[in-house]
Design a protein around this motif. Structure first.
Motif, mmCIF file in Angstrom:
data_model
loop_
_atom_site.group_PDB
_atom_site.id
_atom_site.type_symbol
_atom_site.label_atom_id
_atom_site.label_comp_id
_atom_site.label_asym_id
_atom_site.label_seq_id
_atom_site.Cartn_x
_atom_site.Cartn_y
_atom_site.Cartn_z
ATOM 1 N N ALA A 240 0.828 -1.206 0.000
ATOM 2 C CA ALA A 240 0.000 0.000 0.000
ATOM 3 C C ALA A 240 0.865 1.260 0.000
ATOM 4 C CB ALA A 240 -0.928 0.000 1.210
ATOM 5 N N VAL A 241 1.960 1.251 0.758
ATOM 6 C CA VAL A 241 2.858 2.407 0.770
ATOM 7 C C VAL A 241 3.458 2.627 -0.615
ATOM 8 C CG1 VAL A 241 5.092 3.243 1.661
ATOM 9 C CG2 VAL A 241 3.382 2.303 3.240
ATOM 10 N N ARG A 242 3.883 1.532 -1.271
ATOM 11 C CA ARG A 242 4.437 1.654 -2.634
ATOM 12 C C ARG A 242 3.392 2.175 -3.611
ATOM 13 N NH1 ARG A 242 7.437 -3.194 -1.345
ATOM 14 N NH2 ARG A 242 5.683 -4.463 -2.061
ATOM 15 N N PHE A 243 2.156 1.726 -3.449
ATOM 16 C CA PHE A 243 1.078 2.168 -4.331
ATOM 17 C C PHE A 243 0.820 3.670 -4.188
ATOM 18 C CE2 PHE A 243 -3.544 3.055 -4.577
ATOM 19 C CZ PHE A 243 -3.743 2.843 -5.932
ATOM 20 N N LEU A 244 0.882 4.172 -2.957
ATOM 21 C CA LEU A 244 0.558 5.576 -2.714
ATOM 22 C C LEU A 244 1.741 6.514 -2.941
ATOM 23 C CD1 LEU A 244 -1.559 5.209 0.559
ATOM 24 C CD2 LEU A 244 -2.415 5.666 -1.745
ATOM 25 N N GLU A 245 2.956 5.984 -2.860
ATOM 26 C CA GLU A 245 4.149 6.838 -2.894
ATOM 27 C C GLU A 245 4.218 7.778 -4.098
ATOM 28 O OE1 GLU A 245 8.804 6.324 -1.617
ATOM 29 O OE2 GLU A 245 7.793 4.650 -2.623
ATOM 30 N N PRO A 246 3.935 7.315 -5.336
ATOM 31 C CA PRO A 246 4.012 8.242 -6.474
ATOM 32 C C PRO A 246 2.997 9.386 -6.399
ATOM 33 C CG PRO A 246 3.961 5.947 -7.219
ATOM 34 C CD PRO A 246 3.607 5.944 -5.773
ATOM 35 N N LEU A 247 1.942 9.217 -5.600
ATOM 36 C CA LEU A 247 0.892 10.235 -5.511
ATOM 37 C C LEU A 247 1.189 11.309 -4.473
ATOM 38 C CD1 LEU A 247 -2.168 7.774 -5.443
ATOM 39 C CD2 LEU A 247 -1.070 8.790 -7.456
ATOM 40 N N LEU A 248 2.163 11.059 -3.611
ATOM 41 C CA LEU A 248 2.337 11.905 -2.430
ATOM 42 C C LEU A 248 2.773 13.340 -2.720
ATOM 43 C CD1 LEU A 248 3.837 9.409 0.177
ATOM 44 C CD2 LEU A 248 1.455 10.025 -0.276
ATOM 45 N N PRO A 249 3.587 13.615 -3.752
ATOM 46 C CA PRO A 249 3.974 15.015 -3.973
ATOM 47 C C PRO A 249 2.789 15.955 -4.140
ATOM 48 C CG PRO A 249 5.395 13.562 -5.230
ATOM 49 C CD PRO A 249 4.308 12.696 -4.658
ATOM 50 N N ASP A 250 1.711 15.481 -4.750
ATOM 51 C CA ASP A 250 0.538 16.332 -4.964
ATOM 52 C C ASP A 250 -0.706 15.768 -4.274
ATOM 53 O OD1 ASP A 250 1.941 18.106 -6.807
ATOM 54 O OD2 ASP A 250 1.867 16.419 -8.205
ATOM 55 N N ALA A 251 -0.506 14.973 -3.246
ATOM 56 C CA ALA A 251 -1.624 14.261 -2.624
ATOM 57 C C ALA A 251 -2.504 15.191 -1.800
ATOM 58 C CB ALA A 251 -1.094 13.138 -1.737
ATOM 59 N N SER A 252 -3.770 14.798 -1.682
ATOM 60 C CA SER A 252 -4.678 15.478 -0.765
ATOM 61 C C SER A 252 -4.266 15.146 0.665
ATOM 62 C CB SER A 252 -6.111 14.998 -1.003
ATOM 63 O OG SER A 252 -6.224 13.619 -0.664
ATOM 64 N N ASP A 253 -4.793 15.901 1.613
ATOM 65 C CA ASP A 253 -4.490 15.627 3.020
ATOM 66 C C ASP A 253 -4.909 14.210 3.401
ATOM 67 O OD1 ASP A 253 -3.474 18.173 3.345
ATOM 68 O OD2 ASP A 253 -5.300 19.006 4.224
ATOM 69 N N GLU A 254 -6.056 13.747 2.888
ATOM 70 C CA GLU A 254 -6.542 12.418 3.231
ATOM 71 C C GLU A 254 -5.578 11.329 2.765
ATOM 72 O OE1 GLU A 254 -10.513 11.660 1.883
ATOM 73 O OE2 GLU A 254 -11.340 12.148 3.860
ATOM 74 N N VAL A 255 -5.086 11.459 1.542
ATOM 75 C CA VAL A 255 -4.163 10.444 1.004
ATOM 76 C C VAL A 255 -2.822 10.504 1.730
ATOM 77 C CG1 VAL A 255 -2.870 9.732 -1.041
ATOM 78 C CG2 VAL A 255 -5.302 10.296 -1.230
ATOM 79 N N LEU A 256 -2.332 11.698 1.993
ATOM 80 C CA LEU A 256 -1.071 11.843 2.716
ATOM 81 C C LEU A 256 -1.191 11.249 4.122
ATOM 82 C CD1 LEU A 256 1.808 12.948 2.801
ATOM 83 C CD2 LEU A 256 0.864 15.149 3.537
ATOM 84 N N ALA A 257 -2.345 11.471 4.753
ATOM 85 C CA ALA A 257 -2.545 10.969 6.115
ATOM 86 C C ALA A 257 -2.621 9.444 6.160
ATOM 87 C CB ALA A 257 -3.814 11.578 6.715
#
Length: 416
Positions: A240-257
Motif C-alpha cells: 500500500a505504501v508503494r502504491f501511494l508513494e508516487p501520488l504523495l507530492p501532490d496528494a490530498s491531506d486524506e491520502v497523505l494521512a
C-alpha cells in the motif's frame, strides 16, 4: 488419532507448564521468543514448561496469556473456575444485526438505491458519532445494518462504470466502519469477511484513499492474529505504501494521512518483533509525513495527524517493552489534543501498559480510570486493559486492589 498428534492443551490432566509448551508451539514460537516477551530467562521458562518450577503467580500467568493470545484464562490454567475472557470482549447486543447485514446477499432486489450524496452524508455522520461517543460501538452499531445494505444496493444497481467505482468506494468505507465495530468481539470469521470485502471493494473503486484505508485495516487484522501473521501484515502495508508513494507530492491531506498511518503501522509491527531501530525509523518517517499536514488536521478514520504522533511514540515504546521510555513518551504526549474519544481511551490504555512495565501499578490503574471516562466501550473490549486489571485485583496493596476491583466491575470483568 495418530500417535504423533499434538496433545490437547485443554484436556486434563495437564500441568500448567505442558499447556504453555503446547500453546507456544502452536503459535510457532521458540522458548527464547516467549521468554523475551514475558520478561523471563529462557532457562526459567524451560523449568516452568518441564514442571521443575511451580506455576507462576497471576501477574506472570497473565503476561504469558497475553503473549500467547489465549482467549480465556481457563484455557491456560486448566481451572474451569477461572473462566475469564481475556482478549475478546463481550459480544455487543447489536453484533447479530450487523452480522446479518454483512452476510445478506440479495441477488434480486427492488430496493431503491439511496442517492450517493445521501449515503456519503450518513457515513460522514457515522464517523463523527464514533469519535464523539463514549459508547462508540453502540453509536455505530445501530447505523451499520442500513448503511451496509444501502451500500450493497448502490453497487448492484450502478448503471455506469463511473457510478460503480463511486459506489464501491462508499461500500469499502462502510466495511471499514464495520471493522471498527466488529474488532475484538467474539466473531473472528466475521472480522475477516469484512476486512477482505473492504479490500476488494476498495480495489474495484480505484480510489487511492479507499485502498489505503482498506489496506491499513486488513494489515491490522493480520497483525492482531498473532506473530505468525506479522509478515503478511507487513506485506500488505508495504504494498500500500508503494502504491501511494508516487501520488504523495501532490496528494490530498486524506491520502497523505493514510500513507503516514500505513508507515506507522510498519513501525508498530516492527516494535512487536522487538526491532527497535526499525520501529523508531518508521515512526520518524510517519512523523515527517504528519508534519506536512495542517496543524489541526485529523484523519477521519485513523486519527492520523500531528497530534497523534505522541500517542504513537508511547505505543512503540510499550511494544518494545521499554517501560522507562514509555513513561517518558507518555509525559510528553498531549492527551488533550486527541479529539476522538475511543482513540483517547486507547492512548490511556497504552499509558497504563507503560506504567505497568515501569513498575508503577497505581499510576497504571489511574490511567485505566481515565480511559474508562473517555470511552467505556474501548476499555471493555481491550485485552491489555483487562489483563492489567485482573493482575491488580489480586494486589497485596489494599487500596490498589479496591480501586482496580471497582473499575473491573464497571468494565464488566468482575461481578458487582
Amino acid at each position: 488419532m495418530p500417535s504423533d498428534a499434538t496433545p490437547d492443551p485443554y484436556a486434563d490432566p495437564l500441568r500448567f507448564g505442558q499447556r504453555v509448551q503446547i500453546l507456544r508451539e502452536r503459535r510457532g514460537m521458540t522458548q527464547a521468543q516467549l521468554a523475551d516477551l514475558v520478561g523471563l530467562s529462557p532457562h526459567t521458562l524451560r523449568k516452568i514448561e518441564n514442571g521443575q518450577q511451580k506455576a507462576p503467580g497471576l501477574g506472570l500467568v497473565l503476561r504469558i496469556a497475553e503473549a500467547l493470545r489465549v482467549r480465556n484464562l481457563s484455557d491456560l490454567t486448566g481451572h474451569p473456575a477461572m473462566d475469564v475472557a481475556l482478549f475478546t470482549g463481550p459480544g455487543h447486543p447489536r453484533l447479530a444485526a450487523v452480522k446479518a447485514a454483512v452476510d445478506s446477499f440479495a441477488l434480486s432486489s427492488s430496493a431503491e438505491p439511496p442517492p450517493v450524496a445521501h449515503l456519503e452524508a450518513r457515513l460522514h455522520a457515522a464517523w463523527k458519532a464514533r469519535h464523539a461517543a463514549k459508547n462508540h460501538r453502540e453509536a455505530i452499531g445501530r447505523l451499520l445494518p442500513d448503511l451496509i445494505r444501502d451500500g450493497q444496493v448502490l453497487v448492484r444497481q450502478a448503471e455506469t462504470a463511473s457510478e460503480r467505482r463511486q459506489a464501491q468506494a462508499l461500500l469499502a468505507e462502510t466495511y471499514s466502519l464495520s471493522q471498527f465495530f466488529i474488532a475484538y468481539q467474539p466473531d473472528a470469521a466475521l472480522l475477516w469477511r469484512v476486512a477482505e470485502r473492504g479490500m476488494v471493494a476498495a480495489q474495484d473503486s480505484g480510489d487511492p484513499h479507499a485502498i489505503g484505508v482498506a489496506a491499513w485495516l486488513l494489515a491490522q487484522a493480520h497483525r492482531d492474529s498473532g506473530r505468525q501473521h506479522f509478515d503478511a501484515a507487513d506485506a500488505i502495508n508495504r504494498e500500500a505504501v508503494r502504491f501511494l508513494e508516487p501520488l504523495l507530492p501532490d496528494a490530498s491531506d486524506e491520502v497523505l494521512a493514510i500513507a503516514g498511518a500505513l508507515e506507522f503501522e510498519l513501525g508498530y509491527t516492527a516494535a512487536r518483533r522487538r526491532e527497535t531501530g526499525t520501529a523508531w525509523g518508521h515512526w520518524d518517517k510517519a512523523r515527517a509525513m504528519a508534519g506536512r499536514l495542517p496543524g489541526g488536521y485529523v484523519h477521519p478514520v485513523t486519527s492520523f495527524g500531528r497530534a497523534i504522533m505522541g500517542a504513537h511514540a508511547v505505543t512503540v515504546a510499550v511494544e518494545l517493552h521499554q517501560g522507562g521510555e514509555s513513561v517518558r513518551q507518555a509525559a510528553k504526549a498531549d492527551t488533550a489534543v486527541i479529539k476522538s474519544r475511543p482513540r483517547r481511551a486507547r492512548h490511556r490504555i497504552e499509558e497504563a501498559r507503560g506504567y505497568q512495565l515501569d513498575g508503577q501499578p497505581d499510576v497504571a490503574v489511574a490511567s485505566l480510570e481515565k480511559a474508562f471516562e473517555a470511552a467505556p466501550e474501548t476499555i471493555r473490549y481491550n485485552g491489555y486493559a483487562r489483563s492489567i486489571l485482573l493482575e491488580e485485583v489480586e494486589s497485596t496493596q489494599a487500596a490498589r486492589r479496591r480501586r482496580a476491583s471497582e473499575l473491573a466491575v464497571k468494565v464488566g470483568i468482575l461481578a458487582a
